[in-house]
Write an enzyme that holds these catalytic residues in place. Structure first.
Site, PDB file in Angstrom:
ATOM      1  N   GLU A 176       0.809  -1.222   0.000  1.00  0.00           N
ATOM      2  CA  GLU A 176       0.000   0.000   0.000  1.00  0.00           C
ATOM      3  C   GLU A 176       0.840   1.268   0.000  1.00  0.00           C
ATOM      4  O   GLU A 176       1.652   1.498   0.895  1.00  0.00           O
ATOM      5  CB  GLU A 176      -0.950   0.018   1.199  1.00  0.00           C
ATOM      6  N   LYS A 234      -8.960  -0.566   0.643  1.00  0.00           N
ATOM      7  CA  LYS A 234     -10.063  -1.009   1.490  1.00  0.00           C
ATOM      8  C   LYS A 234     -10.871  -2.032   0.712  1.00  0.00           C
ATOM      9  O   LYS A 234     -11.370  -1.744  -0.371  1.00  0.00           O
ATOM     10  CB  LYS A 234     -10.969   0.164   1.909  1.00  0.00           C
TER      11      LYS A 234
END
Length: 440
Positions: A237, A255
């Protein structure tokens, strides 16, 4: 402020993991290795290796200006690597809690090797007060290439992998957060579980990093040794990038998660289910809105954009739902301002961020480096900041008996979260790290 002189020597290709293996026991040993992922420094295109920094800062930070050290002349001229712990960023919401890791670790590397995977070249980057000094530092970096070792995948170095709480306790925490959401206290919170253990006698954290990098390296893979501490990260990420020349800021929150499957057809079905999931899309959208708000604090009005929404990224053990938000920084904004406006990352806190961090503190011990950020500033001789979110990360501390470690995995809890499903998501996320540590 006078910036250092930068000297760059272009060299033939050498595998960065091999160079890192040759330097890994030195003080300040650093390896930022690009694995699978989109191009960009250092996710996809660039890897960096170095050791023996000439300036180091380790310690607490002011609650109001956590990143102000980046404005100091020692750390404002590039070649800088830093780690901000999650707890330092959460402190305005949670107050001071037990410290498990320094708030901030900063190091300046006057000599670095930058590996450009797009061109197949290695850049020896030297910084100094003048041309001669910068050239000497570049030659010092070049000398590391002859110390490269053929990467060998070691056996699993840890004998145990112990949960710090029972799985049922995590499910109870999820149920509590769902109830708080139903009561209108918040919309989402990222709640984590923790595992810990020790390496076997004589084993080293770099062995964990080598196992992760060789078998399933992520876009923001990292190893950093500082004194009696070491960090191993296999993060996919990006927290954010900031180009001080163009003013462009980019963040890519994750997410939404599904585990990978060995059967290709079933794996495709799982990715498609993630794309179609109203719950996961809503969870992602909440954090996109949060990050838009965070970026706006540092951006020229009207420049915040959602460039990509709900894209599926596939990693060795999981599929993720990822979105991309960009902005143009105001002319008066610097690196410290951008980080202050956005830290801790919204994807690992929740919404509203301040209240989510309070709820997290009620269910978790201090996180330490996990879900903080590891960042590099001007590593390739440029003026670019790249910061990762420290998920898929283990923190190591050495004592007289060897190395202990701790790692965590979390899930974003929303109104319709199922406690068992969220627990299983954390187990999918920790899988790669568990296999690297124990082989299980």
């Amino acid at each position: 402020m006078k910036l250092p002189v930068v000297h760059i020597r272009t060299l033939d290709w050498c595998e960065p993991l091999a160079v890192a293996a040759g330097l890994n026991r030195r003080e300040g040993a650093l390896a930022l290795l690009a694995g699978a992922g989109d191009p960009g420094a250092h996710g996809g295109r660039w890897s960096f290796v170095g050791c023996e920094p000439d300036r180091i800062l380790v310690g607490p930070v002011d609650d109001g200006e956590a990143f102000k050290a980046l404005r100091h002349t020692d750390f404002s001229g590039g070649g800088v690597v830093g780690l901000m712990s999650y707890d330092a960023g959460a402190r305005p919401a949670t107050g001071r809690r037990g410290e498990v890791w320094p708030d901030l670790m900063l190091a300046r590397y006057s000599a670095l090797l930058a590996f450009d995977h797009a061109t197949g070249e290695v850049l020896a980057v030297g910084r100094g007060a003048d041309t001669a000094d910068a050239g000497a530092q570049a030659r010092r970096a070049e000398s590391w290439l002859v110390e490269a070792l053929e990467p060998v995948i070691p056996s699993a170095p840890a004998g145990d992998f112990t949960g710090e709480a029972a799985p049922e306790a995590y499910e109870a925490a999820v149920a509590d957060v769902v109830a708080r959401i139903a009561a209108g206290e918040l919309f989402q919170a990222n709640i984590a579980r923790a595992w810990s253990g020790r390496l076997q006698a004589g084993r080293d954290p770099f062995e964990v990093f080598a196992r992760l990098s060789a078998e399933r390296g992520a876009a923001y893979g990292a190893f950093w040794r500082m004194g009696e501490r070491a960090l191993v990260s296999n993060s996919p990420e990006l927290f954010l990038t900031f180009d001080a020349v163009s003013g462009r800021i980019e963040t890519r929150p994750i997410k939404g998660t599904r585990p990978r499957h060995d059967d290709p057809a079933r794996d495709i079905e799982l990715a498609a289910a993630l794309t179609a999931s109203a719950k996961d899309r809503a969870e992602n959208l909440m954090i996109v809105d949060l990050m838009r708000n965070d970026l706006a604090r540092a951006a020229t009005p009207g420049t915040v954009r959602v460039e990509r929404l709900f894209e599926v990224e596939s990693h060795p053990t999981v599929h993720h739902l990822v979105s991309t938000v960009t902005a143009t920084a105001r002319p008066d904004v610097d690196v410290a301002d951008v980080l202050e406006a956005t830290f801790p990352p919204g994807s690992i806190t929740g919404a509203p961020k301040h209240q989510a961090m309070k709820v997290i503190a009620g269910h978790e011990a201090p996180r330490g480096p996990w879900c903080g950020s590891l960042f590099g500033l001007g590593l390739a001789g440029d003026q670019r900041l790249t910061a990762s979110v420290l998920i898929r990360t283990a923190a190591f501390v050495r004592d007289g008996a060897g190395w202990s470690w701790r790692g965590q995995a979390g899930a974003g809890i929303v109104a319709d979260s199922d406690p068992r499903d969220e627990r299983e998501e954390t187990e999918a996320k920790i899988r790669a790290l568990k296999e690297a540590l124990t082989g299980a």
